[in-house]
Design a protein around this motif. Structure first.
Motif, PDB file in Angstrom:
ATOM      1  N   VAL A  11       0.875  -1.183   0.000  1.00  0.00           N
ATOM      2  CA  VAL A  11       0.000   0.000   0.000  1.00  0.00           C
ATOM      3  C   VAL A  11       0.906   1.226   0.000  1.00  0.00           C
ATOM      4  N   LEU A  20      -0.721  -1.629  -4.409  1.00  0.00           N
ATOM      5  CA  LEU A  20      -1.770  -2.649  -4.333  1.00  0.00           C
ATOM      6  C   LEU A  20      -1.417  -3.942  -5.063  1.00  0.00           C
ATOM      7  N   GLU A 344      -6.511   2.437   2.217  1.00  0.00           N
ATOM      8  CA  GLU A 344      -5.604   3.326   1.482  1.00  0.00           C
ATOM      9  C   GLU A 344      -5.580   4.722   2.100  1.00  0.00           C
TER      10      GLU A 344
END
Length: 419
Positions: A11, A20, A344
């Motif tokens: 991340v 990702l 995120e």
């Protein structure tokens, strides 16, 4: 030490090509040697695996308090930094909240030395004024040279407008950061909670939003006149966000933070007179919390902070009026934020702040020092004292549902693994 993270979901929005994506990450002697889809473990390598392993750059908290020196029963620097590592933080900015207060270069040297050898890096703030009394500027330049990343009288606004003016002008000579707590103490008076429906119903003296907003407005006006760098820690009202947004639009060099508990809870929880909910700035209304969340998402609020403030039990197990302000928050930071925001967004919030305070910004690439946090963002659990490693247990988050578990941290050629 060799460490291999297996099939970790990265991340890191700053590095789009691996953001990702699942990758193996090999770390040798503290350096990221290889990032690849599959890496065979060299001999004598510690392998870290988890069915939902995620990894990001190491997290930073821009405002924590320990106790040492003077209040070691609340939290030593050693235990505070290990709690930080356990909570996912590889860097913390230490508030000047000790006895004696750090208002000289020798005090900063003591704090830096006390923090050596740990996974988490300690970056102390020095007091803005001698003894935190708000009368005479402390040794700002000497403290900066000793390692102070900014100057702040903890939880005290700079009441003397001329002193703030001089501090902002002087600190520009060495790119220093000045912090001013957003509270006009004369307007706040003897208030202890947010002034509003809840305070009236409970018969508790209130702190009006205006007490914060007047201070923010005055400080921004001075900043516009002087120039320099101003940080406003732990704003708590909707109108403070609007004032700071307008200042940024003008091009002023101002940043601000919000305490995680001020976006997680509102003053409605005070009805049980639980002293762990007594914090400063106070918990505000749902309208304020919504605007604070919006401010974090759109970047007007630059950082979130745990505002970790350990207090020994006799300062909290008293009548609400007499209890001290403060909650610990390191252990609950990730779980609380990840409950409110996407993973995120949460990681973005937890990795902001280093550049503003002149701290080296880590990178997620081969050949650089490893400064990483790894975690599972899906685990849901009720936060209890069993999750607390701080010496003090005064947590506002006790018995609340949180989401996300920190698995460990890597920094300074060391690894901290949680159970």
């Amino acid at each position: 030490m060799n460490i291999l993270l297996k099939s970790a979901k990265i991340v890191n929005g700053a590095t789009k090509e691996i953001h990702l994506k699942k990758r193996d990450i090999l770390i040798k002697n503290g350096i990221i040697e290889k990032i690849s889809t599959s890496i065979d473990a060299p001999p004598k390598t510690k392998i870290i695996e988890n069915k939902n392993l995620h990894v990001s750059l190491g997290w930073i908290d821009t405002g924590v308090s320990f106790g040492e020196p003077g209040y070691e029963e609340r939290e030593t620097i050693e235990n505070g930094l290990r709690t930080s590592a356990r909570s996912g933080f590889t860097d913390v900015i230490l508030n000047p909240n000790s006895l004696p207060l750090p208002d000289s270069s020798s005090d900063i040297v003591f704090l830096k030395n006390a923090g050596k050898g740990e996974v988490t890096n300690l970056h102390p703030l020095g007091n803005l004024t001698v003894g935190g009394k708000g009368e005479t500027l402390a040794e700002l330049y000497d403290m900066r040279n000793a390692g102070a990343v900014g100057f702040y009288d903890f939880k005290q606004a700079v009441a003397n407008a001329n002193l703030l003016k001089i501090a902002l002008q002087y600190a520009q000579n060495f790119n220093g950061m000045i912090l001013s707590f957003p509270l006009d103490h004369q307007i706040a008076g003897k208030g202890i909670v947010n002034e509003g429906v809840t305070s009236t119903k409970l018969g508790l003296k209130g702190i009006p939003s205006m007490a914060e907003e007047l201070q923010v407005s005055r400080d921004l006006f001075i900043l516009e006149y002087t120039g320099g760098k101003l940080h406003i820690p732990t704003v708590s009202t909707a109108d403070s966000v609007k004032l700071i947004a307008a200042a940024k639009k003008k091009g002023l060099n101002v940043t601000c933070s919000v305490a995680i508990h001020n976006i997680f809870k509102t003053d409605e929880v005070l009805e049980d007179f639980e002293t762990n909910f007594k914090v400063l700035p106070p918990l505000r209304t749902s309208k304020d919390a919504k605007e604070l969340i919006k401010g974090v998402k759109n970047g007007i609020i630059d950082f979130v902070t745990s505002d970790h403030t350990p207090l020994n039990i006799e300062l909290k197990k008293v009548e609400f009026d007499h209890a001290e302000y403060g909650t610990i928050g390191l252990e609950s930071s990730f779980g609380a934020l990840n409950q409110l925001f996407s993973t995120e967004e949460t990681i973005d919030m937890l990795t902001r702040g280093r550049k503003t305070f002149g701290i080296e910004v880590p990178e997620m690439k081969e050949g650089v020092k490893a400064n990483l946090t790894f975690f599972d963002p899906t685990v849901e659990y009720t936060f209890t004292e069993a999750h607390i490693t701080s010496s003090s247990k005064n947590s506002l988050f006790l018995n609340h549902m949180l989401k996300g578990k920190v698995l460990g941290t890597i920094a300074n050629d060391q690894v901290y693994l949680n159970d």
